[in-house]
Design a protein around this motif. Structure first.
Motif, mmCIF file in Angstrom:
data_model
loop_
_atom_site.group_PDB
_atom_site.id
_atom_site.type_symbol
_atom_site.label_atom_id
_atom_site.label_comp_id
_atom_site.label_asym_id
_atom_site.label_seq_id
_atom_site.Cartn_x
_atom_site.Cartn_y
_atom_site.Cartn_z
ATOM 1 N N ALA A 46 116.883 8.581 -4.194
ATOM 2 C CA ALA A 46 116.125 8.867 -2.978
ATOM 3 C C ALA A 46 116.139 10.354 -2.650
ATOM 4 N N ALA A 47 117.301 10.987 -2.837
ATOM 5 C CA ALA A 47 117.409 12.394 -2.444
ATOM 6 C C ALA A 47 116.426 13.244 -3.247
ATOM 7 N N SER A 48 116.300 12.950 -4.541
ATOM 8 C CA SER A 48 115.401 13.738 -5.383
ATOM 9 C C SER A 48 113.939 13.482 -5.024
ATOM 10 N N LEU A 49 113.635 12.249 -4.714
ATOM 11 C CA LEU A 49 112.250 11.929 -4.346
ATOM 12 C C LEU A 49 111.911 12.570 -2.994
ATOM 13 N N ALA A 50 112.863 12.489 -2.082
ATOM 14 C CA ALA A 50 112.635 13.060 -0.748
ATOM 15 C C ALA A 50 112.430 14.575 -0.827
ATOM 16 N N ARG A 51 113.135 15.201 -1.779
ATOM 17 C CA ARG A 51 113.026 16.656 -1.961
ATOM 18 C C ARG A 51 111.739 17.057 -2.655
ATOM 19 N N GLY A 52 111.071 16.071 -3.252
ATOM 20 C CA GLY A 52 109.832 16.358 -3.974
ATOM 21 C C GLY A 52 110.083 16.930 -5.354
ATOM 22 N N ASP A 53 111.244 16.625 -5.914
ATOM 23 C CA ASP A 53 111.596 17.075 -7.261
ATOM 24 C C ASP A 53 110.554 16.557 -8.266
ATOM 25 N N VAL A 54 109.998 17.497 -9.048
ATOM 26 C CA VAL A 54 108.861 17.147 -9.923
ATOM 27 C C VAL A 54 109.215 16.043 -10.916
ATOM 28 N N LYS A 55 110.422 16.150 -11.502
ATOM 29 C CA LYS A 55 110.829 15.160 -12.498
ATOM 30 C C LYS A 55 110.790 13.748 -11.900
ATOM 31 N N PHE A 56 111.252 13.643 -10.662
ATOM 32 C CA PHE A 56 111.351 12.306 -10.068
ATOM 33 C C PHE A 56 110.020 11.843 -9.467
ATOM 34 N N LEU A 57 109.203 12.813 -9.066
ATOM 35 C CA LEU A 57 107.850 12.436 -8.640
ATOM 36 C C LEU A 57 107.110 11.838 -9.831
ATOM 37 N N ALA A 79 118.651 8.203 6.416
ATOM 38 C CA ALA A 79 117.555 9.137 6.695
ATOM 39 C C ALA A 79 116.883 9.591 5.404
ATOM 40 N N VAL A 80 117.696 9.822 4.380
ATOM 41 C CA VAL A 80 117.145 10.272 3.096
ATOM 42 C C VAL A 80 116.345 9.139 2.444
ATOM 43 N N LEU A 81 116.879 7.945 2.527
ATOM 44 C CA LEU A 81 116.148 6.801 1.964
ATOM 45 C C LEU A 81 114.829 6.584 2.706
ATOM 46 N N ALA A 82 114.855 6.800 4.015
ATOM 47 C CA ALA A 82 113.618 6.640 4.791
ATOM 48 C C ALA A 82 112.584 7.679 4.355
ATOM 49 N N GLU A 83 113.060 8.907 4.123
ATOM 50 C CA GLU A 83 112.127 9.956 3.705
ATOM 51 C C GLU A 83 111.573 9.640 2.304
ATOM 52 N N ALA A 84 112.454 9.188 1.417
ATOM 53 C CA ALA A 84 111.998 8.823 0.067
ATOM 54 C C ALA A 84 111.009 7.663 0.137
ATOM 55 N N ALA A 85 111.249 6.751 1.060
ATOM 56 C CA ALA A 85 110.330 5.613 1.231
ATOM 57 C C ALA A 85 108.939 6.111 1.619
ATOM 58 N N ARG A 86 108.907 7.105 2.481
ATOM 59 C CA ARG A 86 107.602 7.680 2.882
ATOM 60 C C ARG A 86 106.896 8.303 1.680
ATOM 61 N N VAL A 87 107.687 8.984 0.848
ATOM 62 C CA VAL A 87 107.094 9.606 -0.347
ATOM 63 C C VAL A 87 106.519 8.515 -1.259
ATOM 64 N N ALA A 88 107.291 7.458 -1.433
ATOM 65 C CA ALA A 88 106.823 6.358 -2.302
ATOM 66 C C ALA A 88 105.524 5.764 -1.749
ATOM 67 N N GLU A 89 105.475 5.610 -0.453
ATOM 68 C CA GLU A 89 104.256 5.063 0.162
ATOM 69 C C GLU A 89 103.082 6.028 -0.052
ATOM 70 N N ALA A 132 111.431 1.037 9.094
ATOM 71 C CA ALA A 132 110.710 1.770 10.144
ATOM 72 C C ALA A 132 109.851 2.893 9.550
ATOM 73 N N ALA A 133 110.194 3.321 8.331
ATOM 74 C CA ALA A 133 109.529 4.505 7.764
ATOM 75 C C ALA A 133 108.175 4.196 7.132
ATOM 76 N N VAL A 134 107.985 2.949 6.693
ATOM 77 C CA VAL A 134 106.748 2.644 5.946
ATOM 78 C C VAL A 134 106.072 1.376 6.444
ATOM 79 N N ARG A 135 104.801 1.281 6.073
ATOM 80 C CA ARG A 135 104.037 0.083 6.455
ATOM 81 C C ARG A 135 103.900 -0.894 5.297
ATOM 82 N N ILE A 136 104.060 -0.394 4.061
ATOM 83 C CA ILE A 136 103.862 -1.269 2.898
ATOM 84 C C ILE A 136 104.959 -2.334 2.846
ATOM 85 N N PRO A 137 104.696 -3.426 2.141
ATOM 86 C CA PRO A 137 105.732 -4.451 1.987
ATOM 87 C C PRO A 137 107.010 -3.870 1.382
#
Ligand SMILES: Cc1cc2nc3c(=O)[nH]c(=O)nc-3n(C[C@H](O)[C@H](O)[C@H](O)COP(=O)(O)O)c2cc1C
Length: 355
Positions: A46-57, A79-89, A132-137
């Motif tokens: 999650a931390a890497s996705l939340a940071r927008g790390d290219v490899k993990f994107l 909080a980090v997982l929530a941010e990563a969840a937003r990125v995934a969405e 709370a961070a995303v709307r997707i299932p």
């Protein structure tokens, strides 16, 4: 019919997330063969996705026609997982999945993966923040528990459902079981009976027989298949044909060879160099070779290859041998020997193994 909210999963068979395996190339292979209703990315920190790390994107990327697709993330900080969840969405995932099953020391040390099974209140904070961070299932993949004294999947599942999780996968093993333990699907049935969201059964489903058993013994809504799909990428097509009462597709040796080689060739284009590609080929060979006769010969042939070309040549020779045997002609299979060690080089870390 399996639905995660409005997402239809048809057939109700899901390719399990597998780090170092289920990248977009492997998922493409499975989708081309067919029979799989949902694919899932490898787990992504999650931390890497939340940071927008290219490899993990890139790990979170999928084909435009890969639908439905779930992105799986792991971590320990709500909080980090929530941010990563937003990125995934934002990346367009149809489903967001949280990993509560990874047994690796590294992941558990940082309180992620299956170590969450030990701490339901903390898991609840995570699930609540992600919900709370995303709307997707939103779904969760868990193990039966932490160890034999803490088989708490039912409590965890109830908490997840109360927090708005819309689907669950339960691997019948505890973290302490790792990949051993005594098969016990009872815990999955208990979860199925305890919650009203769809529950997928996971763990050692490798063929039609084990799939039928899992449905019958657990009453689950669907199945998730991991290693069985590397060993036999046709497993989804075969199980789904069985579920529809249709003839089971059989796979010729020529088709196995063609699929292995074309998959390897596709893999090769995704790695920066052949060294990386060969390493991945060896990883896949460990499982794939269990699905073919004389598989240990093929396994050693690939494991002890020092170049991709050598691996290809040996694969061609191996399948030629199998066809000779099939045609009733004599053929002697010879296991490949490890290559001589070069001075000054580290010995190869991989071995053909037995699993
Ligand atoms: C090589 C490998 C990598 C895995 N990586 C993940 C992962 O990234 N996320 C996850 O939730 N589970 C992961 N798993 C666990 C599988 O998803 C699955 O739960 C487990 O292998 C049991 O199912 P199976 O018997 O069908 O393989 C991995 C398993 C393997 C063998």
């Amino acid at each position: 019919m399996l639905r995660i909210r409005d997402i239809e999963i048809d057939p109700k068979l899901v390719l399990a997330p597998m780090e170092g395996v289920t990248d977009v190339t492997f998922r493409r292979l499975i989708r081309q063969i067919g029979g799989c209703g949902l694919t899932v990315t490898e787990f992504i920190p999650a931390a890497s996705l939340a940071r927008g790390d290219v490899k993990f994107l890139r790990m979170a990327a999928f084909d435009p026609d890969e639908s439905p697709i779930a992105i799986q993330i792991y971590g320990a900080d709500p909080a980090v997982l929530a941010e990563a969840a937003r990125v995934a969405e934002a990346k367009g995932a149809h489903i967001l999945d949280l990993n509560m099953g990874c047994p690796s020391k590294q992941v558990c040390k940082n309180s992620g993966g299956s170590s969450l099974m030990k701490d339901i209140p903390h898991a609840q904070r995570i699930v609540r923040a992600m919900r709370a961070a995303v709307r997707i299932p939103f779904t969760v993949k868990m193990r039966a528990g932490w160890d034999a004294s803490m088989r708490n999947a039912v409590d965890m599942a109830r908490m997840c459902e109360d927090e708005g999780v819309e689907g669950l996968t339960v691997h019948w093993r505890t973290r302490a079981d790792r990949y051993g333990g005594e098969r016990d699907l009872g815990i999955i049935r208990e979860v199925v009976e305890a919650v009203s969201v769809p529950v997928l059964a996971n763990g050692d489903i490798v063929d039609i027989e084990s799939a039928r058993e899992a449905f019958a013994e657990t009453g689950c809504a669907g199945l998730m298949i991991g290693r069985g799909a590397i060993r036999n990428p046709w497993v989804f097509a075969q199980i789904s044909a069985d579920m529809r009462g249709e003839e089971i597709p059989t796979v010729s040796l020529a088709e196995r060879e063609r699929v292995l080689l074309s998959y390897y060739e596709a893999l090769r284009t995704t790695f920066k160099n052949d060294h990386g590609a060969l390493g991945r080929m060896k990883k896949i060979a460990r499982y794939f070779t269990r699905g073919v006769p004389e598989g240990d010969v093929l396994r050693s042939a690939i494991f002890y290859s020092t170049t991709v070309e050598q691996a290809y040549e040996r694969i061609a020779e191996f399948f030629h041998g199998l066809r000779e045997v099939e045609a009733g002609r004599p053929w002697t299979f010879t296991r490949a020997a490890p290559p001589p060690r070069r001075r000054g080089r580290q010995p190869q870390r991989t071995s053909p193994g037995t699993s």
